[in-house]
Design an enzyme around this catalytic site. Sequence first.
Site, PDB file in Angstrom:
ATOM      1  N   LEU A  72       0.867  -1.174   0.000  1.00  0.00           N
ATOM      2  CA  LEU A  72       0.000   0.000   0.000  1.00  0.00           C
ATOM      3  C   LEU A  72       0.905   1.225   0.000  1.00  0.00           C
ATOM      4  O   LEU A  72       1.931   1.237   0.689  1.00  0.00           O
ATOM      5  CB  LEU A  72      -0.901   0.045   1.239  1.00  0.00           C
ATOM      6  CG  LEU A  72      -2.083  -0.930   1.307  1.00  0.00           C
ATOM      7  CD1 LEU A  72      -2.829  -0.753   2.628  1.00  0.00           C
ATOM      8  CD2 LEU A  72      -3.044  -0.732   0.144  1.00  0.00           C
ATOM      9  N   ASP A  73       0.532   2.230  -0.780  1.00  0.00           N
ATOM     10  CA  ASP A  73       1.290   3.472  -0.775  1.00  0.00           C
ATOM     11  C   ASP A  73       1.341   4.038   0.640  1.00  0.00           C
ATOM     12  O   ASP A  73       0.409   3.857   1.430  1.00  0.00           O
ATOM     13  CB  ASP A  73       0.637   4.513  -1.687  1.00  0.00           C
ATOM     14  CG  ASP A  73       0.635   4.091  -3.146  1.00  0.00           C
ATOM     15  OD1 ASP A  73       1.428   3.204  -3.503  1.00  0.00           O
ATOM     16  OD2 ASP A  73      -0.156   4.657  -3.919  1.00  0.00           O
ATOM     17  N   ARG A  74       2.397   4.767   0.937  1.00  0.00           N
ATOM     18  CA  ARG A  74       2.558   5.358   2.270  1.00  0.00           C
ATOM     19  C   ARG A  74       1.331   6.170   2.717  1.00  0.00           C
ATOM     20  O   ARG A  74       0.869   6.027   3.845  1.00  0.00           O
ATOM     21  CB  ARG A  74       3.821   6.231   2.312  1.00  0.00           C
ATOM     22  CG  ARG A  74       4.138   6.774   3.703  1.00  0.00           C
ATOM     23  CD  ARG A  74       5.287   7.756   3.639  1.00  0.00           C
ATOM     24  NE  ARG A  74       6.544   7.054   3.459  1.00  0.00           N
ATOM     25  CZ  ARG A  74       7.508   6.990   4.377  1.00  0.00           C
ATOM     26  NH1 ARG A  74       7.345   7.582   5.554  1.00  0.00           N
ATOM     27  NH2 ARG A  74       8.634   6.355   4.140  1.00  0.00           N
ATOM     28  N   HIS A 172       0.010   3.616  -7.585  1.00  0.00           N
ATOM     29  CA  HIS A 172      -0.813   4.829  -7.555  1.00  0.00           C
ATOM     30  C   HIS A 172      -2.045   4.732  -8.468  1.00  0.00           C
ATOM     31  O   HIS A 172      -2.590   5.753  -8.898  1.00  0.00           O
ATOM     32  CB  HIS A 172       0.002   6.061  -7.980  1.00  0.00           C
ATOM     33  CG  HIS A 172       1.190   6.335  -7.108  1.00  0.00           C
ATOM     34  ND1 HIS A 172       2.122   7.320  -7.395  1.00  0.00           N
ATOM     35  CD2 HIS A 172       1.616   5.760  -5.951  1.00  0.00           C
ATOM     36  CE1 HIS A 172       3.054   7.331  -6.466  1.00  0.00           C
ATOM     37  NE2 HIS A 172       2.770   6.390  -5.582  1.00  0.00           N
TER      38      HIS A 172
END
Length: 245
Positions: A72-74, A172
């Site tokens: 998962l993106d930050r 993203h």
Amino acid sequence: MSEEIKMENEKYTPKFNILYEDNHIIVVLKEQMVACCPDESKDENLLDMIKEYVKITYNKPGNVYVGLVHRLDRPTGGVMVYAKTSKAAGRLGDGMQAGDFEKKYLTVVCGNLDGERGTLTNYLRKNTVNNMVYICTPTEDGAKFAELDYKVLERVEKYTLAEVRLHTGRTHQIRVQMAGVSHPVFGDMRYGGALAKKGKLALWAYSLSFTHPVTKERMKFMAYPPESQTPWKDFKFNELTPVKQ
């Protein structure tokens, strides 16, 4: 186990929320702005937190194995599964490649999304220099197919709460594809620019289902985003997407 180690274990509290754990996997809740694994920033990350938890809780000597299965993106929070053995990691990885994982997100986007349901299909390419992802043509170098479905859950003023189901797991992806139809994710100044609203990114991985790597049981885990935070507090997502206990 010595009395000293027992006392240490009793005092130890993990730095993250555990949704489920057995000998093979651990399902946790990733907080927003916490990296899911080590990166160039050298910031504290969830993978190392889980290793610390396993090492202390089970009094394991030496290096502890915890396998990263997906990312998962930050800025994105939500449900993640990590493997506690290399065999489990391999099987979960194979399952993900075969489309066994079903990931659903809640997001608040700027503007009113068209219709009640929709599908977005694009080709995306990543610029590794600036770590940005762009919509591109199928023939461009590095182009990868990206597809998602969305379902509108609620509209409040100039914002839309939607449930998003990913068919592909591109970097993203939700942020880029939503910005591509002029409905950037709330808080996504990176891709939304002037159209986006400043604030914490309103993107949350709230539902994850997959086949257990050993028992072969179908498992599903769900968790809500922070209900008191903007913009989540303006929506009735807990009524619209009931979490199964």
